[in-house]
Design an enzyme around this catalytic site. Sequence first.
Site, PDB file in Angstrom:
ATOM      1  N   GLU A  93       0.851  -1.198   0.000  1.00 24.38           N
ATOM      2  CA  GLU A  93       0.000   0.000   0.000  1.00 24.38           C
ATOM      3  C   GLU A  93       0.881   1.241   0.000  1.00 24.38           C
ATOM      4  O   GLU A  93       2.036   1.193   0.434  1.00 24.38           O
ATOM      5  CB  GLU A  93      -0.836   0.019   1.293  1.00 24.38           C
ATOM      6  CG  GLU A  93      -2.316  -0.241   1.144  1.00 24.38           C
ATOM      7  CD  GLU A  93      -3.097   0.833   0.391  1.00 24.38           C
ATOM      8  OE1 GLU A  93      -2.546   1.538  -0.463  1.00 24.38           O
ATOM      9  OE2 GLU A  93      -4.293   0.947   0.663  1.00 24.38           O
ATOM     10  N   ASP A  97      -4.566   4.845   6.243  1.00 27.82           N
ATOM     11  CA  ASP A  97      -5.160   5.994   6.931  1.00 27.82           C
ATOM     12  C   ASP A  97      -6.184   5.455   7.938  1.00 27.82           C
ATOM     13  O   ASP A  97      -5.823   5.124   9.070  1.00 27.82           O
ATOM     14  CB  ASP A  97      -5.790   6.863   5.831  1.00 27.82           C
ATOM     15  CG  ASP A  97      -6.310   8.188   6.305  1.00 27.82           C
ATOM     16  OD1 ASP A  97      -5.679   8.800   7.167  1.00 27.82           O
ATOM     17  OD2 ASP A  97      -7.363   8.637   5.808  1.00 27.82           O
ATOM     18  N   GLY A  99      -7.577   2.580   7.677  1.00 30.46           N
ATOM     19  CA  GLY A  99      -7.367   1.128   7.730  1.00 30.46           C
ATOM     20  C   GLY A  99      -8.500   0.339   7.082  1.00 30.46           C
ATOM     21  O   GLY A  99      -8.435  -0.884   6.974  1.00 30.46           O
ATOM     22  N   THR A 101      -9.633   0.255   3.883  1.00 28.62           N
ATOM     23  CA  THR A 101      -9.293  -0.375   2.596  1.00 28.62           C
ATOM     24  C   THR A 101      -8.493  -1.653   2.816  1.00 28.62           C
ATOM     25  O   THR A 101      -8.853  -2.716   2.300  1.00 28.62           O
ATOM     26  CB  THR A 101      -8.468   0.603   1.712  1.00 28.62           C
ATOM     27  OG1 THR A 101      -9.135   1.860   1.665  1.00 28.62           O
ATOM     28  CG2 THR A 101      -8.265   0.057   0.313  1.00 28.62           C
ATOM     29  N   LEU A 102      -7.428  -1.539   3.582  1.00 30.56           N
ATOM     30  CA  LEU A 102      -6.547  -2.692   3.774  1.00 30.56           C
ATOM     31  C   LEU A 102      -7.267  -3.842   4.485  1.00 30.56           C
ATOM     32  O   LEU A 102      -7.085  -5.011   4.139  1.00 30.56           O
ATOM     33  CB  LEU A 102      -5.299  -2.260   4.559  1.00 30.56           C
ATOM     34  CG  LEU A 102      -4.096  -3.186   4.471  1.00 30.56           C
ATOM     35  CD1 LEU A 102      -3.732  -3.497   3.023  1.00 30.56           C
ATOM     36  CD2 LEU A 102      -2.899  -2.594   5.187  1.00 30.56           C
ATOM     37  N   LYS A 125      -0.733   6.417   9.066  1.00 29.74           N
ATOM     38  CA  LYS A 125      -1.230   7.512   9.923  1.00 29.74           C
ATOM     39  C   LYS A 125      -2.072   6.893  11.030  1.00 29.74           C
ATOM     40  O   LYS A 125      -3.301   6.865  10.947  1.00 29.74           O
ATOM     41  CB  LYS A 125      -2.134   8.448   9.099  1.00 29.74           C
ATOM     42  CG  LYS A 125      -1.425   9.334   8.118  1.00 29.74           C
ATOM     43  CD  LYS A 125      -2.367  10.456   7.673  1.00 29.74           C
ATOM     44  CE  LYS A 125      -2.668  10.387   6.216  1.00 29.74           C
ATOM     45  NZ  LYS A 125      -3.507  11.477   5.712  1.00 29.74           N
ATOM     46  N   ARG A 159       1.656  12.654  -8.622  1.00 29.85           N
ATOM     47  CA  ARG A 159       2.205  11.316  -8.357  1.00 29.85           C
ATOM     48  C   ARG A 159       3.687  11.220  -8.725  1.00 29.85           C
ATOM     49  O   ARG A 159       4.420  10.417  -8.176  1.00 29.85           O
ATOM     50  CB  ARG A 159       1.430  10.247  -9.143  1.00 29.85           C
ATOM     51  CG  ARG A 159      -0.010  10.052  -8.691  1.00 29.85           C
ATOM     52  CD  ARG A 159      -0.579   8.782  -9.295  1.00 29.85           C
ATOM     53  NE  ARG A 159      -2.030   8.721  -9.240  1.00 29.85           N
ATOM     54  CZ  ARG A 159      -2.740   8.270  -8.209  1.00 29.85           C
ATOM     55  NH1 ARG A 159      -2.140   7.846  -7.130  1.00 29.85           N
ATOM     56  NH2 ARG A 159      -4.063   8.245  -8.245  1.00 29.85           N
TER      57      ARG A 159
HETATM   58  P1  5GP Z   1      -7.816   4.048   4.283  1.00 30.64           P
HETATM   59  O1  5GP Z   1      -8.836   3.021   3.862  1.00 30.64           O
HETATM   60  O2  5GP Z   1      -6.686   3.477   5.073  1.00 30.64           O
HETATM   61  O3  5GP Z   1      -8.472   5.194   4.980  1.00 30.64           O
HETATM   62  O4  5GP Z   1      -7.352   4.683   2.936  1.00 30.64           O
HETATM   63  C1  5GP Z   1      -6.138   4.524   2.344  1.00 30.64           C
HETATM   64  C2  5GP Z   1      -6.170   5.298   1.040  1.00 30.64           C
HETATM   65  O5  5GP Z   1      -6.596   6.660   1.245  1.00 30.64           O
HETATM   66  C3  5GP Z   1      -4.789   5.385   0.457  1.00 30.64           C
HETATM   67  O6  5GP Z   1      -4.489   4.279  -0.370  1.00 30.64           O
HETATM   68  C4  5GP Z   1      -4.865   6.700  -0.304  1.00 30.64           C
HETATM   69  O7  5GP Z   1      -5.408   6.490  -1.582  1.00 30.64           O
HETATM   70  C5  5GP Z   1      -5.831   7.561   0.486  1.00 30.64           C
HETATM   71  N1  5GP Z   1      -5.120   8.479   1.396  1.00 30.64           N
HETATM   72  C6  5GP Z   1      -5.163   8.500   2.738  1.00 30.64           C
HETATM   73  N2  5GP Z   1      -4.375   9.466   3.252  1.00 30.64           N
HETATM   74  C7  5GP Z   1      -3.793  10.078   2.191  1.00 30.64           C
HETATM   75  C8  5GP Z   1      -2.853  11.160   2.075  1.00 30.64           C
HETATM   76  O8  5GP Z   1      -2.354  11.776   3.024  1.00 30.64           O
HETATM   77  N3  5GP Z   1      -2.500  11.500   0.800  1.00 30.64           N
HETATM   78  C9  5GP Z   1      -2.990  10.872  -0.302  1.00 30.64           C
HETATM   79  N4  5GP Z   1      -2.554  11.288  -1.489  1.00 30.64           N
HETATM   80  N5  5GP Z   1      -3.866   9.835  -0.221  1.00 30.64           N
HETATM   81  C10 5GP Z   1      -4.275   9.459   1.018  1.00 30.64           C
END
Ligand code: 5GP
Length: 169
Positions: A93, A97, A99, A101-102, A125, A159
Site C-alpha cells: 500500500e 489511513d 485502515g 481499505t486494507l 497515519k 504522483r
Molecule cells: P484508508 O482506507 O486506510 O483510509 O485509505 C487509504 C487510502 O486513502 C490510500 O491508499 C490513499 O489512496 C488515500 N489516502 C489516505 N491518506 C492520504 C494522504 O495523506 N494523501 C494521499 N494522497 N492519499 C491518502
Amino acid sequence: MLSVFISEEDIKKRVAELGKEISNDYKGEEIVVVVLLRGSFIFTADLVRVIESDVIVDFMVVSSYQGMETSGEVRIFKDLAENIHGRHVLIVEDIVDTGLTLTKILDVMNSRNPKSLRTCSLLSKPSRRIKEVDIKYVGFTIEDKFVVGYGLDLDQKYRQIPYIAEVTE
Ligand code: 5GP
C-alpha cells in the site's frame, strides 16, 4: 503549495532497509507482491528492486474508501492475474489511513487461502485509524497530514514528484 516532507534520500534509505528486512524474512521463498494501484506503483517499483527473494508482481485496483463507506465493501475494478492459493502474498500500500481499505482487501485475500499474507505500507497515519490492521512493514509513521508525491496523488496529480510532499496553502 508543496513542501518537502520526506526527502528522496530518506525514502531511498528506508526502502533499502525494508528490502533487507523482507529479503531476510522470506529467505528462499517466492513472494507474490500485490501492487495496489494506483498509489503504490512507484514505491513497489523501488521496493522489489531491493528484495533478493524471487518476486512475482501482480496488480489490483480497488475502489477508494469514500466509495466503501457507502457500499460497506471494497469494489475490485481489476483483480489479480495470479492464483494466490498456497503462496506467500505481500500486499503493498502507499498509505494506511483509516485502515478500512486494507482490512477489506485482507478479507478478500484471506478467503483465497494464501500460505501467508502480510502487508507493507510506505506510510501509516495511526491517529486516523478506524479499523486496527496489522502492517508488518511500515516505511514511515506520520501524523495526520495530507501528503502527495512518490505515487500519491491529489485529484490524480503530483504522483510523479520524487519525494513525499505536504500540501499547504
Ligand atoms: P484508508 O482506507 O486506510 O483510509 O485509505 C487509504 C487510502 O486513502 C490510500 O491508499 C490513499 O489512496 C488515500 N489516502 C489516505 N491518506 C492520504 C494522504 O495523506 N494523501 C494521499 N494522497 N492519499 C491518502
